[in-house]
Scaffold this motif. Structure first.
Motif, PDB file in Angstrom:
ATOM      1  N   LEU A 275      -2.325   3.318  -6.977  1.00 61.80           N
ATOM      2  CA  LEU A 275      -2.821   3.452  -5.609  1.00 61.80           C
ATOM      3  C   LEU A 275      -2.834   4.926  -5.220  1.00 61.80           C
ATOM      4  O   LEU A 275      -1.810   5.625  -5.326  1.00 61.80           O
ATOM      5  CB  LEU A 275      -1.936   2.660  -4.651  1.00 61.80           C
ATOM      6  CG  LEU A 275      -1.887   1.146  -4.900  1.00 61.80           C
ATOM      7  CD1 LEU A 275      -0.978   0.470  -3.863  1.00 61.80           C
ATOM      8  CD2 LEU A 275      -3.280   0.535  -4.830  1.00 61.80           C
TER       9      LEU A 275
ATOM     10  N   PHE B 144      -7.146  -4.824  -0.992  1.00 61.44           N
ATOM     11  CA  PHE B 144      -7.571  -3.437  -1.058  1.00 61.44           C
ATOM     12  C   PHE B 144      -9.085  -3.361  -1.212  1.00 61.44           C
ATOM     13  O   PHE B 144      -9.691  -4.135  -1.960  1.00 61.44           O
ATOM     14  CB  PHE B 144      -6.897  -2.720  -2.237  1.00 61.44           C
ATOM     15  CG  PHE B 144      -5.406  -2.610  -2.094  1.00 61.44           C
ATOM     16  CD1 PHE B 144      -4.838  -1.577  -1.364  1.00 61.44           C
ATOM     17  CD2 PHE B 144      -4.568  -3.558  -2.665  1.00 61.44           C
ATOM     18  CE1 PHE B 144      -3.454  -1.473  -1.227  1.00 61.44           C
ATOM     19  CE2 PHE B 144      -3.193  -3.465  -2.541  1.00 61.44           C
ATOM     20  CZ  PHE B 144      -2.638  -2.419  -1.809  1.00 61.44           C
TER      21      PHE B 144
ATOM     22  N   ALA C   3       0.830  -1.214   0.000  1.00 62.38           N
ATOM     23  CA  ALA C   3       0.000   0.000   0.000  1.00 62.38           C
ATOM     24  C   ALA C   3       0.859   1.258   0.000  1.00 62.38           C
ATOM     25  O   ALA C   3       0.825   2.063   0.940  1.00 62.38           O
ATOM     26  CB  ALA C   3      -0.948  -0.023   1.196  1.00 62.38           C
TER      27      ALA C   3
END
Length: 786
Positions: free
Chosen positions: A576, A598, A550
């Motif tokens: 992202l 996610f 992430a």
């Protein structure tokens, strides 16, 4: 002793049986009916292997999408097929959509021509259902015009619900990679050329052995009982033969000849019963299992074995029954007080059975297969021990019964004089109940080994609808939410994303939905449309650290390609965003797993990603609404035929274990029917033999109510004793079998009471059915003779 003498005496007995006037014919007919019922069930049993084999062959012949057909190119002999399996009111429906790609496309078994788009071919059972009032709701789901029926070669049972429908666009979905998780495929033949073989499970093999022994042994007991109908009247005839010069051995052989005649006639009756039942089987559905009459063809070798074993058993049982009877010219010694039965040899059978089974204790499924011969002989010995112990138990108990009302005294005195006859009537039901208790304990004990938790939280959702990628998810969710009986709908899209477009080193899942739906799969700190989350510590991501992936600005790739893929993939890049929030998984909600990876709200997801995601709608239902599941299935089918509704359940059971359990229920239903019919025939035979005695008592002023109660007591006392003995033997056998499978011994007393209650209920029904003949026999006119 010469064979000629044996043949002469047996022939004489046969002549007595068939030329003895109305009395002889009545006796022979009752014996034949009793034996015939048992023979019919034995023939049915010999036909079961063939029926199961044919069902398996038909199922294998119509297998469509397999691993062997993957990668086929479009050709003149290919067919695109899609699975559209569904359910209607808990009945499974086998559905297939077909799109032939050339003139030589393979036809499914039982089909002569392909249905065009908008047309369908259905099984006869499905056609009847769709044309009936009860199929109105299903007709909304299958609106195509019926142009024909599927032949018997394409079905596994007469009551199977199945259809083939024509559908356009299947090849386009397949070329686009939208195979709906293997539910669309291209084939050039039906049938699996490389069927997988399942390794044998020792516990399942043990269950199969015990099931067959438990179901067939009561049949053998009833046949042995039926050949001894009319025993008291036969003894008086044998005494008359002694008076005219026959010796003891000759009279026994003549009696065996009479039993042989009844048994041979029983074979004829049994064949007739079997052929009638075979014809009726095409219209019968037992525990959702049906067959075609053509399936029920007995194995010639097994049928020959039945034809030889039944008459031979009739002769041997008769000779064994007369071994302790002294037949004199002026009467039969059995009419005097019989000698007390000995217990020691009666215990040898059950103890011997235990001795054979105990050495296999603790084997389980990890120490090889159980010895089939020892298991069969051991279980048979224990159950046959019931038939050996029951006469002793009945004699010992009724000898100590005290005074009571007139009906009680009449019943007890009758039992004291002929406890063996009463015990024989009960033997079959006692063996059946003992076996049923043992099997129930075994099935309940190992059920947990073949049942696993799905992880689906049925309190939050009761159905899931898989939506094809070409169908917009949000409008589909709105349609489903508007279905009558649906109280909530949660729409989620899911895909796989990797850190590279091809052969990624690490990857995880991507889940897209609105805030309400995302909160059902993860614990979110806060949520607004446009937010993105990463889930920490999910079991699904045990090999991936999502927190390391992430990184804002990192590009991930949806639907990455891997080495060996046969089709080109259009991977979708996804950058992202900044401001991603950490979330914690919610264990076991909705999809049965704690979702990781996610989580992305709709606004934060690029539109180009939609084709790479698989959508599902999770529905909460109001179960009080009639046919709510079928209403959801109808709505799903109206969205697209390829939608896939699934009903959730907290657990799922092994198919092989479920099939065996269903087979047990089917067999038990047949055996219970035989038990009831045979008991009724036996009861009528007993009443016929006591016709003059009953008429004498009525002539002397005995009330019919008193005689009726006495007959009820004569049945109830042996049955009660038999059920108590059967419970003890069944619990013992069940405990030993559980020890053999290395399963903790646990007694489900509710099931034990249910088994004994069913046995008692069968006897009660038989007793009630025998009351009308009893009332007709209780008339003074019965004393008249010619």
């Amino acid at each position: 002793m010469s064979v000629r003498r044996w043949a002469r005496d047996l022939t004489m007995g046969v002549r007595f049986a068939v030329t003895g006037g109305r009395e002889g014919w009545t006796r022979a007919t009752l014996t034949a009916v009793g034996v015939g019922l048992g023979v019919a069930l034995l023939l049915l049993t010999t036909a079961l292997p063939n029926a199961l084999s044919v069902r398996h062959e038909r199922e294998a012949a119509r297998v469509d999408i397999t691993f062997g057909t993957q990668g086929l190119e479009k050709a003149a002999d290919t067919l695109v097929i899609a699975r559209l399996d569904s359910d209607f009111r808990d009945r499974p429906i086998r559905g297939r959509a077909l799109e032939p790609e050339g003139p030589r496309a393979p036809l499914p078994p039982g089909v002569d021509t392909f249905p065009a788009p908008g047309e369908m071919l259905v099984s006869p059972a499905l056609k009847r259902l769709l044309e009936s009032d009860s199929g109105t709701l299903l007709r909304e789901r299958l609106p195509d015009r019926i142009t024909g029926t599927i032949g018997e070669s394409g079905l596994i049972g007469s009551a199977e619900l199945a259809y083939y429908r024509g559908l356009d666009g299947l090849s386009d979905q397949l070329e686009d990679g939208r195979d709906m998780n293997g539910r669309i495929g291209r084939i050039d033949r039906f049938g699996d050329s490389q069927p997988g073989e399942q390794s044998p499970d020792p516990v399942l093999l043990l269950l199969i052995l015990v099931v067959f022994v438990v179901l067939l042994l009561p049949v053998a007991v009833f046949i042995a009982t039926a050949v001894r109908f009319g025993g008291e009247r036969r003894d008086r005839r044998l005494a008359a033969l002694r008076l005219v010069g026959a010796d003891g051995g000759m009279t026994r052989r003549i009696a065996a000849g009479e039993a042989l005649a009844g048994a041979v006639l029983g074979l004829v009756f049994g064949t007739g019963f079997f052929l009638l039942g075979r014809r009726l089987a095409g219209n019968a559905v037992v525990f959702d299992v049906s067959v075609f009459p053509s399936y029920l063809n007995p194995s010639p070798l097994l049928a020959l074995l039945v034809a030889v074993a039944v008459p031979a058993a009739a002769v041997l049982v008769t000779l064994f029954a007369l071994r302790g009877v002294v037949i004199e010219p002026l009467g039969v010694v059995r009419a005097a007080r019989p000698a007390r039965r000995r217990l020691w040899w009666r215990l040898l059978l059950p103890l011997g059975g235990l001795a054979l089974l105990v050495p296999m204790t603790g084997m389980g499924r990890d120490n090889g297969e159980f010895n089939q011969y020892l298991v069969t002989i051991g279980v048979m010995s224990l159950l046959i021990g019931v038939t050996a112990l029951l006469p002793w138990v009945v004699e010992a108990v009724v000898a100590r019964l005290g005074t009571g009302g007139v009906s009680w005294q009449l019943a007890v005195r009758r039992l004291q004089l002929s406890s063996g006859t009463a015990a024989r009537m009960v033997n079959g039901i006692a063996v059946a109940v003992a076996g049923a208790i043992a099997l129930q304990m075994l099935f309940s004990g190992v059920d947990g080994q073949y049942t696993r938790s799905t992880g689906q939280e049925v309190s939050l959702a009761q159905m899931e609808v898989g939506v094809p990628r070409h169908v917009p998810l949000d409008p589909a969710a709105e349609r489903l939410a508007g279905t009558e009986g649906v109280t909530a709908a949660y729409a989620l899209s899911e895909g796989w994303m990797g850190d590279r477009a091809r052969d990624p080193e690490s990857g995880t899942t991507l889940t897209v939905g609105d805030c309400v739906s995302l909160r059902m799969v993860a614990t979110l700190p806060s949520c607004e449309d446009g937010d993105t989350f990463y889930v920490r510590g999910a079991d699904y991501d045990v090999d991936v650290d999502v927190e390391e992936l992430a990184v804002p600005g990192r590009t991930m790739y949806l639907d990455p390609a891997y080495e060996g893929d046969e089709e080109e993939r259009q991977t979708v890049p996804f950058t992202l965003p900044r401001g991603m929030k950490a979330a914690d998984p919610r264990r076991g909600l909705l999809a049965g797993i704690d979702r990781g990876g996610f989580l992305v709200t709709r606004k934060a997801m690029p539109a180009a990603a939609a084709p790479a995601l698989d959508g599902s709608v999770y529905l909460r239902l109001d179960e009080s609404v009639a046919d709510v599941h079928d209403r959801v299935r109808n709505t799903a089918a109206s969205l697209d035929p390829m939608t896939y509704p699934m009903t959730w359940s907290a657990t799922e059971r092994s198919d092989r274990f479920s099939a065996l359990r269903t087979g047990l229920f089917v067999g038990a239903a047949c055996v219970l029917t035989l038990i009831g019919a045979s008991l009724l025939v036996s009861q009528l035979e007993q009443l016929r033999e006591r016709r003059k005695l009953l008429s004498s008592l009525v002539a002397f002023g005995t009330r019919r109510r008193t005689l009726g109660l006495s007959v009820l007591w004569q049945t109830a006392i042996p049955i009660a004793l038999g059920l108590v003995l059967a419970t003890g033997v069944g619990l013992t056998l069940g405990a030993v079998l559980l020890k053999m499978t290395r399963t903790p011994v646990r007694v489900d007393w509710s099931s034990v009471l249910a088994m004994t209650g069913i046995g008692g209920a069968v006897v009660l029904v038989v007793t009630l059915l025998s009351l009308p003949p009893l009332l007709r026999l209780m008339r003074p006119e019965g004393l008249r003779t010619e």
